[in-house]
Motif scaffolding. Structure first.
Motif, PDB file in Angstrom:
ATOM      1  N   LEU A   1       3.290  -1.044   5.033  1.00 35.49           N
ATOM      2  CA  LEU A   1       1.773  -0.905   4.773  1.00 35.49           C
ATOM      3  C   LEU A   1       1.409  -1.736   3.709  1.00 35.49           C
TER       4      LEU A   1
ATOM      5  N   GLU B   1      -2.530  -3.800   1.840  1.00 39.08           N
ATOM      6  CA  GLU B   1      -3.740  -3.863   1.725  1.00 39.08           C
ATOM      7  C   GLU B   1      -4.019  -5.165   1.284  1.00 39.08           C
TER       8      GLU B   1
ATOM      9  N   PRO C   1      -6.984  -1.572   4.791  1.00 40.25           N
ATOM     10  CA  PRO C   1      -5.743  -1.127   4.906  1.00 40.25           C
ATOM     11  C   PRO C   1      -5.129  -2.080   6.232  1.00 40.25           C
TER      12      PRO C   1
ATOM     13  N   GLN D   1      -1.132   6.501   2.764  1.00 38.10           N
ATOM     14  CA  GLN D   1      -1.761   6.212   4.150  1.00 38.10           C
ATOM     15  C   GLN D   1      -2.309   7.552   4.389  1.00 38.10           C
TER      16      GLN D   1
ATOM     17  N   HIS E   1      -9.430  -1.935   9.912  1.00 39.79           N
ATOM     18  CA  HIS E   1      -7.829  -2.034   9.766  1.00 39.79           C
ATOM     19  C   HIS E   1      -7.303  -3.250  10.293  1.00 39.79           C
TER      20      HIS E   1
ATOM     21  N   SER F   1      -7.248   5.697   3.312  1.00 40.20           N
ATOM     22  CA  SER F   1      -7.981   4.568   3.974  1.00 40.20           C
ATOM     23  C   SER F   1      -9.415   4.552   3.515  1.00 40.20           C
TER      24      SER F   1
ATOM     25  N   ARG G   1       0.871  -0.976   0.017  1.00 37.81           N
ATOM     26  CA  ARG G   1       0.103  -0.068  -0.056  1.00 37.81           C
ATOM     27  C   ARG G   1       0.811   1.165  -0.034  1.00 37.81           C
TER      28      ARG G   1
ATOM     29  N   ILE H   1      -1.155  -3.391   8.306  1.00 42.14           N
ATOM     30  CA  ILE H   1       0.312  -2.876   8.766  1.00 42.14           C
ATOM     31  C   ILE H   1       0.896  -4.213   9.169  1.00 42.14           C
TER      32      ILE H   1
ATOM     33  N   ASP I   1      -3.767  -5.383  11.748  1.00 39.61           N
ATOM     34  CA  ASP I   1      -2.144  -5.391  12.110  1.00 39.61           C
ATOM     35  C   ASP I   1      -1.857  -6.643  12.191  1.00 39.61           C
TER      36      ASP I   1
END
Length: 210
Positions: free
Chosen positions: A38, A40, A26, A11, A87, A16, A8, A28, A89
């Motif tokens: 980053l 997606e 999105p 940011q 989002h 997003s 991605r 990370i 992680d």
């Protein structure tokens, strides 16, 4: 489990939002020796993956730009009322570094136990997942716990189960040996209203004649 991610470039809140409007989520990837990356993901594929227990508790294989990397799911942000992942992680996994992870407990055998089959007790699963520490190669997808030995008036503690090789439990607070499963004796049933009404009230004594 394996999933595909894409690099991605942009940011920020606006970027997003535009990404989500195109059916992407999105995310990370951080940790390890590399810099935060980053990424997606396809939202529909991610939504279905999140429904699987293994996606939350096992080491995942991420395909990013044709390269494979081992990662763990660390955080997911959902929309308050829409079926939408805002989002996600991931953390890179180092094969030589111990990790701390919550692993689900899979209980079985309680229907065959003396407590349930012969003593009509109830079994409460107080703990459904256990935080453990181990090397990535030793991380179990789940921990199987056999409840067939439960009896009336007993409980199953952490010390009563055998953890997989290389895995240790991480216990916080004062409970060094927490209760995982408790056996409860059902209370005696109260008499039904019809039974109570079957006993007629005593008739009043007749008044004395003058």
């Amino acid at each position: 489990m394996k999933f595909v991610a894409f690099e991605r470039a942009k940011q920020g809140t606006g970027a997003s939002r535009r990404l989500r409007n195109t059916g992407k989520t999105p995310g990370i990837v951080y940790g390890g020796e590399g810099q935060p990356q980053l990424i997606e993901l396809d939202h529909n594929a991610l939504w279905h993956a999140l429904k699987k227990e293994a996606f939350h508790s096992s080491i995942l294989e991420m395909d990013l730009g044709g390269k494979s990397a081992k990662v763990l799911l660390r955080d997911v942000q959902f929309h308050p009322f829409k079926q939408l992942v805002l989002h996600i992680d991931f953390q890179r996994v180092d094969a030589k570094t111990k990790l701390t992870m919550k692993v689900p407990l899979h209980y079985s055998g309680e229907e065959e136990s003396q407590a349930v089959k012969f003593e009509q007790c109830l079994v409460n699963h107080i703990v459904t997942e256990l935080q453990v520490s181990c090397l990535p190669a030793d991380l179990p997808e789940f921990i199987a716990v056999d409840l067939s030995g439960l009896k009336k008036g007993t409980s199953l503690h952490l010390s009563d189960i055998t953890l997989p090789k290389g895995v240790t439990a991480v216990v916080r607070g004062n409970a060094t040996n927490p209760v995982l499963v408790s056996v409860v004796t059902p209370a005696e049933e109260a008499p039904e209203p019809a039974a109570a009404a079957a006993a007629p009230a005593a008739a009043p004594a007749p008044a004395a004649k003058k």
